[in-house]
Design an enzyme around this catalytic site. Structure first.
Site, PDB file in Angstrom:
ATOM      1  N   CYS A  95       0.868  -1.202   0.001  1.00 17.73           N
ATOM      2  CA  CYS A  95       0.271   0.054   0.042  1.00 17.73           C
ATOM      3  C   CYS A  95       0.948   1.132   0.056  1.00 17.73           C
ATOM      4  O   CYS A  95       1.613   1.501   0.891  1.00 17.73           O
ATOM      5  CB  CYS A  95      -0.960  -0.224   0.983  1.00 17.73           C
ATOM      6  SG  CYS A  95      -1.706   1.770   1.889  1.00 17.73           S
ATOM      7  N   CYS A  98       0.363   3.788   2.829  1.00 22.65           N
ATOM      8  CA  CYS A  98       0.857   3.382   4.022  1.00 22.65           C
ATOM      9  C   CYS A  98       2.428   3.424   4.319  1.00 22.65           C
ATOM     10  O   CYS A  98       2.777   3.881   5.210  1.00 22.65           O
ATOM     11  CB  CYS A  98       0.384   1.911   4.085  1.00 22.65           C
ATOM     12  SG  CYS A  98      -1.277   1.421   3.819  1.00 22.65           S
TER      13      CYS A  98
END
Ligand SMILES: [Zn+2]
Length: 170
Positions: A95, A98
């Site tokens: 991600c 993230c």
């Protein structure tokens, strides 16, 4: 005592955190903190919980100032056993947002070491926990207090945003 017998330092009960500070302290509430290394629940005085506080069981730092890793094996113990609020970053290695937030999250962990438990949960390796908490997008931050979810927010935050949000109780 016979000569040559091993001398060990006076022990403390298992699970009470040790601190570099030894001055007497006024009456104050005890605080439970789950060790980020061995998952033992420690109890001790709030003012002894500082950067020098070590786990009574494994002797490692209770407040290492970096995010602790949660898995299915230790998740419930950390949610239930910490008197400080527990902040969990549900994330995954693939991600982008993230990964972008990770450095700020690490800095937040260092700055908030005495105020909150800062944790990460890899939703790729722990899909069961992600689904148990209904995580639909990542990163999602969830704050637990006294074993219960009290706040959550999805989307990456910068350091000032993280500090503000976590200090406000999520
Ligand atoms: Zn420990």
């Amino acid at each position: 005592m016979p000569k040559g017998s091993p001398v060990s330092p006076p022990g403390r009960p298992k699970g009470e955190y040790r601190s570099a500070q030894h001055e007497g302290s006024p009456v104050s509430a005890h605080l439970r903190v789950v060790c980020p290394h061995c998952d033992t629940t420690n109890r001790g005085l709030r003012e002894r919980l500082d950067a020098g506080a070590n786990c009574g069981s494994c002797k490692q730092a209770l407040l290492p100032g970096r995010p602790l890793e949660l898995t299915a094996a230790n998740f419930d113990r950390h949610v239930a056993g910490n008197d400080l609020p527990l902040v969990v970053d549900f994330w995954a290695p693939w991600c982008g947002p993230c990964r972008m937030m990770a450095p700020a999250y690490e800095q937040a962990a260092a700055q908030l070491a005495r105020e909150a438990r800062i944790a990460k949960l890899d939703t790729e390796s722990e899909p069961g926990l992600a689904s148990r908490f209904g995580i639909r997008s990542i990163p999602t931050l969830v704050v637990f207090r006294n074993g219960r979810e009290v706040a959550r927010q999805s989307g990456a935050m910068d350091l000032p945003g993280l500090l503000r949000w976590i200090r406000a109780g999520g």
